[in-house]
Design an enzyme around this catalytic site. Structure first.
Site, PDB file in Angstrom:
ATOM      1  N   LYS A 201       0.838  -1.207   0.000  1.00  0.00           N
ATOM      2  CA  LYS A 201       0.000   0.000   0.000  1.00  0.00           C
ATOM      3  C   LYS A 201       0.873   1.258   0.000  1.00  0.00           C
ATOM      4  O   LYS A 201       0.647   2.194  -0.773  1.00  0.00           O
ATOM      5  CB  LYS A 201      -0.910  -0.013   1.238  1.00  0.00           C
ATOM      6  CG  LYS A 201      -1.694   1.256   1.457  1.00  0.00           C
ATOM      7  CD  LYS A 201      -2.750   1.426   0.414  1.00  0.00           C
ATOM      8  CE  LYS A 201      -3.399   2.792   0.486  1.00  0.00           C
ATOM      9  NZ  LYS A 201      -4.397   2.984  -0.549  1.00  0.00           N
ATOM     10  N   CYS A 255      -3.932  10.679   1.106  1.00  0.00           N
ATOM     11  CA  CYS A 255      -3.227   9.420   0.851  1.00  0.00           C
ATOM     12  C   CYS A 255      -1.825   9.673   0.328  1.00  0.00           C
ATOM     13  O   CYS A 255      -0.842   9.369   0.989  1.00  0.00           O
ATOM     14  CB  CYS A 255      -4.022   8.602  -0.150  1.00  0.00           C
ATOM     15  SG  CYS A 255      -5.744   8.449   0.336  1.00  0.00           S
TER      16      CYS A 255
HETATM   17  N1  SAJ Z   1      -1.873  14.663  -9.225  1.00  0.00           N
HETATM   18  C1  SAJ Z   1      -1.013  15.427 -10.003  1.00  0.00           C
HETATM   19  N2  SAJ Z   1      -0.677  14.967 -11.240  1.00  0.00           N
HETATM   20  C2  SAJ Z   1      -1.164  13.790 -11.728  1.00  0.00           C
HETATM   21  C3  SAJ Z   1      -2.015  13.011 -10.922  1.00  0.00           C
HETATM   22  C4  SAJ Z   1      -2.356  13.478  -9.670  1.00  0.00           C
HETATM   23  O1  SAJ Z   1      -0.559  16.500  -9.613  1.00  0.00           O
HETATM   24  O2  SAJ Z   1      -0.823  13.458 -12.874  1.00  0.00           O
HETATM   25  C5  SAJ Z   1      -2.247  15.158  -7.879  1.00  0.00           C
HETATM   26  C6  SAJ Z   1      -3.727  15.437  -7.733  1.00  0.00           C
HETATM   27  O3  SAJ Z   1      -4.067  16.709  -8.224  1.00  0.00           O
HETATM   28  C7  SAJ Z   1      -3.887  15.328  -6.224  1.00  0.00           C
HETATM   29  C8  SAJ Z   1      -2.869  14.244  -5.838  1.00  0.00           C
HETATM   30  O4  SAJ Z   1      -1.982  14.139  -6.936  1.00  0.00           O
HETATM   31  O5  SAJ Z   1      -3.536  16.525  -5.580  1.00  0.00           O
HETATM   32  C9  SAJ Z   1      -3.459  12.890  -5.545  1.00  0.00           C
HETATM   33  O6  SAJ Z   1      -4.473  12.556  -6.478  1.00  0.00           O
HETATM   34  P1  SAJ Z   1      -4.636  11.106  -7.135  1.00  0.00           P
HETATM   35  O7  SAJ Z   1      -5.785  11.121  -8.045  1.00  0.00           O
HETATM   36  O8  SAJ Z   1      -3.343  10.701  -7.703  1.00  0.00           O
HETATM   37  O9  SAJ Z   1      -4.857  10.124  -5.916  1.00  0.00           O
HETATM   38  P2  SAJ Z   1      -5.856  10.069  -4.631  1.00  0.00           P
HETATM   39  O10 SAJ Z   1      -5.132  10.646  -3.455  1.00  0.00           O
HETATM   40  O11 SAJ Z   1      -7.225  10.559  -4.898  1.00  0.00           O
HETATM   41  O12 SAJ Z   1      -5.983   8.465  -4.460  1.00  0.00           O
HETATM   42  C10 SAJ Z   1      -4.797   7.678  -4.301  1.00  0.00           C
HETATM   43  C11 SAJ Z   1      -4.831   6.515  -5.315  1.00  0.00           C
HETATM   44  N3  SAJ Z   1      -3.533   5.850  -5.324  1.00  0.00           N
HETATM   45  C12 SAJ Z   1      -2.833   5.672  -6.480  1.00  0.00           C
HETATM   46  O13 SAJ Z   1      -3.230   6.081  -7.553  1.00  0.00           O
HETATM   47  C13 SAJ Z   1      -1.544   4.924  -6.371  1.00  0.00           C
HETATM   48  C14 SAJ Z   1      -5.930   5.528  -4.922  1.00  0.00           C
HETATM   49  O14 SAJ Z   1      -5.906   4.397  -5.751  1.00  0.00           O
HETATM   50  C15 SAJ Z   1      -5.756   5.102  -3.451  1.00  0.00           C
HETATM   51  O15 SAJ Z   1      -6.801   4.229  -3.062  1.00  0.00           O
HETATM   52  C16 SAJ Z   1      -5.823   6.344  -2.599  1.00  0.00           C
HETATM   53  O16 SAJ Z   1      -4.735   7.202  -2.974  1.00  0.00           O
HETATM   54  C17 SAJ Z   1      -5.705   5.910  -1.140  1.00  0.00           C
HETATM   55  O17 SAJ Z   1      -6.748   5.838  -0.453  1.00  0.00           O
HETATM   56  O18 SAJ Z   1      -4.600   5.569  -0.700  1.00  0.00           O
END
Ligand code: SAJ
Length: 402
Positions: A201, A255
């Site tokens: 995780k 997360c």
């Molecule tokens: N972000 C960027 N650039 C990108 C992708 C995301 O700047 O290309 C930023 C987003 O704007 C945001 C942050 O990253 O601020 C996180 O967003 P996210 O969509 O990547 O992830 P979360 O936090 O909504 O969910 C994550 C997911 N983990 C992964 O993709 C490895 C999800 O599958 C997990 O279940 C979740 O964390 C969790 O509960 O741990």
């Protein structure tokens, strides 16, 4: 089969509802009486499309109930938050408190599973705690760690279809946990041990954090070099083995901006890249705030008046109303603190009606009125706005990529 879900938050509640829909008798437990009352009334206290209707059905059919205390069950799931304390040290006190509260109800053959994101070794630590309080149960419980990996907004689908990693303290525990999850998971259930599952995780979210850090670092380099980072990434991604993510104004949510610290806290010497990725992503928000402050200063010098500045988006990622750990909020605070007399600020978040601290402005109105427009979150409605040469546009999240 009766299951007790300890924690009715963003993961515990949807999982409890889905399990109830698949024939499990579910008791959802939360320390917050308001959450319990809302759940029993069939009202969702979180925002997740399609879930309220499922909750209502589960409550009406008697398959799901909520309470502030656990009851005798066959399986117990710990789904509580694991934040970090000062100095980025993980805080597992909620996991421990939830575990202590189920200990009196445990009996031979029961299943105890931790789903909360946890530092490596937490499952063994909780097993030690359980057996110190109930030594007669040693070797008679099934204990496992099984993290979730759902994306808020798509939880109903992903809870069912995503593969899951299940790490038992022994093979029998893994098997028992797999049996439970196969009630509602159609993705593959991958068996391992609990330490590997815990680390898995943390690895997933640290990997994403590092990849985003790469994109964010690139965006700062390109800004210095006068290169359009969006075009650059699009072109680099034409390579069959390159897949660069998108830069933004930092990394938020509960997360990705948190979990890597669970690794760096425990392995401070070894986790060099993971720690640097956190610094790069945190630093990106400071860099964005500095850019806005410089733009305000330049405008004042050029026009001898206060600019109107539109700050577009508060949520931590596009098209949600979730403001937790949002870098956009951090940047907004920084600008308010350093520029409260130098600019008129219009704050925009189309996904929420009102905010306890900020007065919100409609996005179109803010865009029309502003001299300086700062895009902090890439909400879809912003993409309908037309590029204007008359405005200073600081596009940190790629609204106008070209
Ligand atoms: N972000 C960027 N650039 C990108 C992708 C995301 O700047 O290309 C930023 C987003 O704007 C945001 C942050 O990253 O601020 C996180 O967003 P996210 O969509 O990547 O992830 P979360 O936090 O909504 O969910 C994550 C997911 N983990 C992964 O993709 C490895 C999800 O599958 C997990 O279940 C979740 O964390 C969790 O509960 O741990």
């Amino acid at each position: 089969m009766k299951a007790c879900f300890m924690g009715l938050g963003y993961i515990g509640l949807p999982t409890a509802i889905i399990a109830a829909h698949h024939g499990v008798e579910v008791l959802g437990v939360d320390i917050n009486p308001k959450v319990v009352a809302m759940t029993n009334a069939g009202h969702l206290h979180i925002i997740e499309p399609g879930l309220e209707e499922m909750l209502r059905k589960a409550v009406d059919s008697g398959q799901l109930r909520a309470a502030t205390q656990p009851e005798v069950s066959d399986a117990y799931f710990i789904v509580v938050p694991t934040p970090f304390k000062g100095n980025h040290q993980p805080d597992i006190s909620y996991v421990e408190a939830a575990t202590r509260s189920v200990v009196p109800f445990l009996k031979e053959g029961d299943l105890y599973v931790i789903e909360s994101t946890s530092p490596v070794g937490t499952t063994d630590q909780m097993a030690d705690l359980i057996f110190s309080l109930r030594p007669e149960l040693k070797g008679k419980l099934h204990i496992a760690y099984c993290p979730e990996r759902v994306l808020p907004g798509n939880v109903i689908y992903e809870l069912v279809h995503n593969d899951r990693v299940i790490g038992g303290r022994d093979a029998a525990s893994t098997e028992r946990a797999k049996e439970f999850y196969s009630h509602f998971v159609t993705g593959t259930l991958h068996a391992t041990n609990c330490k590997t599952a815990e680390m898995c995780k943390l690895t997933e979210n640290s990997c994403r954090d590092s990849q985003i850090a790469f994109a964010n670092e690139l965006s700062i380099i390109c800004d210095r070099a006068g290169i359009n980072v969006w075009e650059l990434i699009e072109l680099a991604n034409k390579h069959p083995r390159v897949n660069i993510l998108q830069p933004g104004c930092g990394v938020g949510g509960h997360c990705i901006a948190v979990d890597p610290y669970f690794i760096t806290a425990e392995f401070p010497t070894e986790a060099r890249m993971i720690a640097t990725a956190r610094e790069v992503n945190n630093g990106k928000a400071d860099w964005c705030a500095q850019k806005v402050e410089n733009a305000i200063l330049r405008f004042r010098l050029a026009y001898q008046r206060k600019p109107i500045v539109a700050l577009m988006g508060l949520a931590f990622k596009p098209n949600i109303d979730d403001l937790r750990e949002s870098p956009a909020i951090q940047i907004t605070h920084a600008i308010i603190t350093s520029n409260k007399d130098d600019a008129e600020l219009l704050i925009v978040e189309p996904n929420i009606q009102q905010h306890e601290e900020f007065q919100l402005t409609d996005y179109q109105e803010a865009y029309n009125r502003a001299d300086i427009v700062v895009f902090l979150t890439a909400h879809t409605p912003f993409r309908s706005l037309e590029w204007s040469k008359e405005k200073v546009i600081l596009d940190f999240c790629g609204i106008f990529k070209h």
